[in-house]
Scaffold this active site. Structure first.
Site, short mmCIF file in Angstrom:
data_model
loop_
_atom_site.label_atom_id
_atom_site.label_comp_id
_atom_site.label_asym_id
_atom_site.label_seq_id
_atom_site.Cartn_x
_atom_site.Cartn_y
_atom_site.Cartn_z
N GLN A 83 -1.76 4.54 10.64
CA GLN A 83 -1.20 4.19 11.39
C GLN A 83 -1.83 2.21 10.78
O GLN A 83 -2.80 2.98 11.01
CB GLN A 83 -2.35 4.05 12.87
N SER A 125 -7.55 0.10 1.42
CA SER A 125 -7.19 -1.12 1.67
C SER A 125 -8.30 -1.90 1.51
O SER A 125 -9.58 -2.06 1.52
CB SER A 125 -6.49 -1.18 3.48
N GLU A 127 -8.92 -3.80 3.71
CA GLU A 127 -9.39 -4.18 5.15
C GLU A 127 -10.84 -3.56 5.12
O GLU A 127 -12.04 -3.36 6.28
CB GLU A 127 -8.53 -3.19 5.81
N TYR A 149 -9.36 0.97 12.30
CA TYR A 149 -8.88 1.19 10.46
C TYR A 149 -9.81 0.53 9.65
O TYR A 149 -9.52 1.65 8.95
CB TYR A 149 -7.68 -0.13 10.88
N LYS A 153 -10.15 4.09 6.99
CA LYS A 153 -9.96 3.79 5.76
C LYS A 153 -10.77 4.01 4.75
O LYS A 153 -10.94 4.58 3.82
CB LYS A 153 -9.20 2.31 5.32
N HIS A 179 0.50 -7.03 0.83
CA HIS A 179 1.70 -7.09 0.48
C HIS A 179 2.73 -7.56 1.19
O HIS A 179 2.68 -6.43 2.37
CB HIS A 179 1.90 -5.79 -0.36
P1 NAP Z 1 4.21 0.73 7.48
O1 NAP Z 1 5.14 -0.19 6.89
O2 NAP Z 1 3.16 1.23 8.77
O3 NAP Z 1 3.98 2.57 7.70
C1 NAP Z 1 3.81 3.37 7.60
C2 NAP Z 1 4.14 4.45 7.76
O4 NAP Z 1 3.24 6.07 7.72
C3 NAP Z 1 5.07 5.20 8.50
O5 NAP Z 1 6.39 5.33 6.85
C4 NAP Z 1 5.18 6.07 9.48
O6 NAP Z 1 6.09 7.00 10.29
C5 NAP Z 1 4.11 6.77 9.01
N1 NAP Z 1 3.19 7.37 9.29
C6 NAP Z 1 2.81 7.07 10.26
N2 NAP Z 1 2.00 8.27 11.01
C7 NAP Z 1 2.28 8.89 10.55
C8 NAP Z 1 1.49 10.46 10.98
N3 NAP Z 1 0.93 10.88 11.78
N4 NAP Z 1 2.37 12.00 10.05
C9 NAP Z 1 3.45 11.10 9.09
N5 NAP Z 1 3.86 10.13 8.99
C10 NAP Z 1 2.70 8.31 9.28
O7 NAP Z 1 3.00 0.78 6.39
P2 NAP Z 1 3.30 0.07 5.14
O8 NAP Z 1 2.73 -1.36 4.62
O9 NAP Z 1 4.31 0.80 4.93
O10 NAP Z 1 1.21 0.28 4.07
C11 NAP Z 1 1.59 1.61 3.46
C12 NAP Z 1 -0.22 2.61 3.31
O11 NAP Z 1 -0.59 1.30 2.68
C13 NAP Z 1 -0.64 2.91 4.73
O12 NAP Z 1 -1.79 3.36 4.32
C14 NAP Z 1 -0.89 1.53 5.26
O13 NAP Z 1 -2.40 0.90 6.02
C15 NAP Z 1 -1.37 0.99 3.18
N6 NAP Z 1 -1.34 -0.71 3.40
C16 NAP Z 1 -0.84 -1.17 3.49
C17 NAP Z 1 -1.12 -2.29 3.01
C18 NAP Z 1 0.07 -3.39 2.98
O14 NAP Z 1 -0.36 -5.05 3.27
N7 NAP Z 1 1.12 -3.30 3.26
C19 NAP Z 1 -2.77 -3.11 2.90
C20 NAP Z 1 -3.30 -2.48 2.34
C21 NAP Z 1 -3.26 -0.91 2.61
P3 NAP Z 1 7.22 6.28 11.60
O15 NAP Z 1 8.11 5.31 10.20
O16 NAP Z 1 7.66 8.10 12.03
O17 NAP Z 1 6.14 5.73 12.38
O1 G4F Z 2 -0.89 -8.77 9.07
P1 G4F Z 2 -2.03 -8.93 10.15
O2 G4F Z 2 -1.85 -8.10 10.71
O3 G4F Z 2 -2.52 -7.87 8.49
P2 G4F Z 2 -4.37 -7.64 8.69
O4 G4F Z 2 -4.75 -7.72 9.97
O5 G4F Z 2 -4.82 -8.05 7.49
O6 G4F Z 2 -3.69 -6.24 7.84
C1 G4F Z 2 -3.03 -5.80 7.11
O7 G4F Z 2 -3.31 -5.50 5.72
C2 G4F Z 2 -4.37 -5.25 4.97
C3 G4F Z 2 -5.09 -5.09 4.40
O8 G4F Z 2 -5.72 -6.02 4.01
C4 G4F Z 2 -3.80 -3.48 5.33
F1 G4F Z 2 -4.55 -2.72 4.90
C5 G4F Z 2 -3.20 -2.90 7.26
O9 G4F Z 2 -2.55 -2.09 7.32
C6 G4F Z 2 -2.04 -4.74 7.20
O10 G4F Z 2 -1.23 -4.66 5.93
O11 G4F Z 2 -3.44 -10.24 10.20
C7 G4F Z 2 -4.28 -10.83 8.58
C8 G4F Z 2 -4.50 -12.08 9.73
C9 G4F Z 2 -5.48 -11.53 10.22
O12 G4F Z 2 -6.65 -12.29 10.22
C10 G4F Z 2 -5.31 -12.21 11.94
O13 G4F Z 2 -5.93 -12.22 12.91
O14 G4F Z 2 -4.08 -12.66 10.90
C11 G4F Z 2 -4.02 -12.86 11.41
N1 G4F Z 2 -3.61 -13.34 12.32
C12 G4F Z 2 -3.19 -14.41 13.35
N2 G4F Z 2 -3.07 -14.88 14.04
C13 G4F Z 2 -2.54 -12.68 13.55
C14 G4F Z 2 -2.38 -13.14 14.35
N3 G4F Z 2 -2.39 -11.37 12.80
C15 G4F Z 2 -0.88 -10.40 13.81
N4 G4F Z 2 -0.73 -9.65 13.45
N5 G4F Z 2 -0.32 -11.14 14.50
C16 G4F Z 2 -0.83 -13.04 15.12
O15 G4F Z 2 -0.15 -13.44 16.15
#
Ligand code: NAP
Ligand code: G4F
Length: 330
Positions: A83, A125, A127, A149, A153, A179
Site C-alpha cells: 500500500q 523508502s 519516507e 506508511y 517501511k 521516482h
Molecule cells: P504502486 O504503483 O502503488 O504499485 C504497488 C503494487 O503493489 C501494485 O502492483 C499493487 O497491486 C500491489 N499490491 C498492493 N497490495 C498488495 C497485496 N496485498 N498483495 C499483492 N500485491 C499488492 O507502487 P510503485 O510506485 O510501483 O512502488 C513500488 C514499491 O516501491 C512499493 O513498495 C512502494 O512503497 C516502494 N517505493 C516507491 C517509491 C516511489 O517513489 N515510487 C519510492 C520508494 C519506495 P494492484 O495493482 O492490485 O493494486
Molecule cells: O507524491 P506524494 O504523494 O509522495 P510521497 O508522500 O513523498 O510518497 C511517495 O514517495 C515515497 C518515497 O519517499 C514512497 F515511498 C511512497 O510510496 C510514494 O511513492 O507527495 C509528495 C509531496 C508531499 O510532501 C505532499 O504533502 O507532495 C505534497 N503534496 C502537496 N499537494 C501533495 C499534494 N501530495 C499529493 N499526493 N497530492 C497533493 O495534492
C-alpha cells in the site's frame, strides 16, 4: 540470453512494470504476483502481457506466496508490492502495516523455508527518514518516519536486514527516493500536476488543488531506478543502498515547470487546499547516492527538468488519445 528467473510482487504497479521490462530485455524469465480482482488492472503491463507469467497471490496470504515461490523457482525475488500511498496510511494504518510491513516477513518466510538461495530485494523508502536527522540522507542516517506508511517501511527494512543477518540470506534493501514516470498513479503529486496541466491545456479543467507547496523531494525517473534494483542483486554481498538523484526541488517548482511546459502560469490555476495538508509532513528529502554510484556503477539518465517534460508530454498525448477514441465511438 540469461537463464535466470525473477519473481516480482507488485508487477502491476509503476515500478513492477518497468522492472519486468528491464529483466525481459536482459533475457530473464519473469513471473509476477497479482491480486485477483473483479476488474483487471493490467494497463501498465499490457504490452508485455504475453512475455510474462502471472500467478495469483496476496501479501496477506502466506500459502499463496509459498505457491508463487514453488511454481516460479526464482533466482531473484523483488518485493515491490505495498500500500504505497502515504495519505491512505492514516486512513488504513492496520492494513498498511499488514501489506507494507508484515507482508515483507511473509515473503521472506516463504523464501527461508522453500528457497533460501534466492536473492531478495525489498522496496524500502526515503519516507523512513521522515523528519530528517541529516542532509543529505545516506544508508547510515537514522530513521524518524512521519506516517504509518513510513513506520511500516521501516519495519520492512529492518526485517530484511534481520533475515540477512540471521539466516545468511542474500537480502537487499533499496532505500529509494521518489521516482516518477508517465505510469505513476494519478493520486501522487507529480502525476496529479502533469495530468491536470494537460487537462487545463485542453480546456477540460481550470484549477489544480494542491496541499503543501513547500515540501521538497528528491525526484527521479522510475525507469532509471529499477536498474539499481537489479544491480543490487548482482553483487556478491547483499547490502542496503540509497538510490536518489542527489537534488531536491519543491512541489511549487514542479508545478511551475509543468505549467510552463504548456505555456501557462501556475499561479493562474493552482489553489491551495488545507484539506490536502497531511497530519505530519516530511518537509525535505535529498539522498546521497554515492554508494550506489560507486559500488553498483548506477547513474541516472533523466534529470528533473527532463522528468517534468516527459510526464507533461505523455499526459498531453494520453488525453489526445482519449479524445480521439471518444470521437470514434458510434
Ligand atoms: P504502486 O504503483 O502503488 O504499485 C504497488 C503494487 O503493489 C501494485 O502492483 C499493487 O497491486 C500491489 N499490491 C498492493 N497490495 C498488495 C497485496 N496485498 N498483495 C499483492 N500485491 C499488492 O507502487 P510503485 O510506485 O510501483 O512502488 C513500488 C514499491 O516501491 C512499493 O513498495 C512502494 O512503497 C516502494 N517505493 C516507491 C517509491 C516511489 O517513489 N515510487 C519510492 C520508494 C519506495 P494492484 O495493482 O492490485 O493494486
Ligand atoms: O507524491 P506524494 O504523494 O509522495 P510521497 O508522500 O513523498 O510518497 C511517495 O514517495 C515515497 C518515497 O519517499 C514512497 F515511498 C511512497 O510510496 C510514494 O511513492 O507527495 C509528495 C509531496 C508531499 O510532501 C505532499 O504533502 O507532495 C505534497 N503534496 C502537496 N499537494 C501533495 C499534494 N501530495 C499529493 N499526493 N497530492 C497533493 O495534492
Amino acid at each position: 540470453m540469461s537463464d535466470r528467473t525473477a519473481l516480482i510482487t507488485g508487477i502491476t504497479g509503476q515500478d513492477g512494470s518497468y522492472l519486468a521490462e528491464h529483466l525481459l530485455e536482459l533475457g530473464y524469465r519473469v513471473y509476477g504476483v497479482v491480486r485477483r480482482s473483479a476488474s483487471e488492472n493490467f494497463w501498465r503491463i499490457a504490452h508485455i502481457r504475453n512475455d510474462i507469467e502471472l500467478i495469483h497471490g496476496d501479501l496477506l496470504d502466506q500459502s499463496s506466496l509459498d505457491q508463487a515461490v514453488l511454481r516460479s523457482e526464482p533466482d531473484e525475488v523483488y518485493n515491490l508490492a505495498a500500500q504505497s500511498f502515504v495519505p491512505t496510511s492514516w486512513e488504513q494504518p492496520l492494513l498498511t502495516g499488514e501489506f507494507t510491513g508484515l507482508g515483507v516477513t511473509r515473503i521472506l518466510e516463504s523464501l527461508r523455508r522453500l528457497d533460501k538461495e534466492a536473492r531478495f530485494y525489498q522496496a524500502s523508502s526515503s519516507e523512513m527518514f521522515g523528519r530528517v536527522r541529516e542532509v543529505p540522507q545516506t544508508e547510515l542516517t537514522p530513521f524518524h518516519p512521519r506516517s504509518p506508511y513510513g513506520c511500516a517501511k521501516a519495519y520492512g527494512h529492518f526485517i530484511t536486514v534481520n533475515y540477512r543477518e540471521s539466516y545468511g540470506m542474500h537480502a537487499c534493501s533499496g532505500i529509494l527516493f521518489n521516482h516518477e514516470s508517465p505510469r505513476r498513479g494519478l493520486e501522487f503529486v507529480t502525476r496529479k500536476i502533469t495530468h491536470t496541466v494537460a487537462r487545463i491545456k485542453y480546456g477540460l479543467a481550470t484549477e489544480l488543488r494542491l496541499g503543501n507547496l513547500d515540501a521538497r523531494r528528491d525526484w527521479g525517473f522510475a525507469g532509471d531506478y529499477v536498474r539499481a534494483m537489479h544491480l543490487m542483486l548482482q553483487q556478491e554481498a547483499a547490502g542496503d543502498f540509497v538510490v536518489a538523484s542527489g537534488e531536491t526541488h519543491s512541489v511549487r517548482e514542479f508545478a511551475e515547470l509543468a505549467f510552463a511546459e504548456v505555456g501557462l502560469d501556475w499561479q493562474d490555476h493552482v489553489v491551495q487546499d488545507p484539506g490536502l495538508i497531511r497530519p505530519a509532513e516530511v518537509d525535505l528529502l535529498v539522498g546521497e547516492p554515492r554508494k550506489a554510484r560507486e559500488q553498483l556503477g548506477w547513474s541516472t539518465t533523466v534529470d528533473f527538468a527532463g522528468l517534468v517534460k516527459m510526464m507533461v508530454q505523455a499526459d498531453l498525448e494520453w488525453i489526445e488519445r482519449q479524445r480521439n477514441k471518444r470521437e470514434r465511438l458510434p
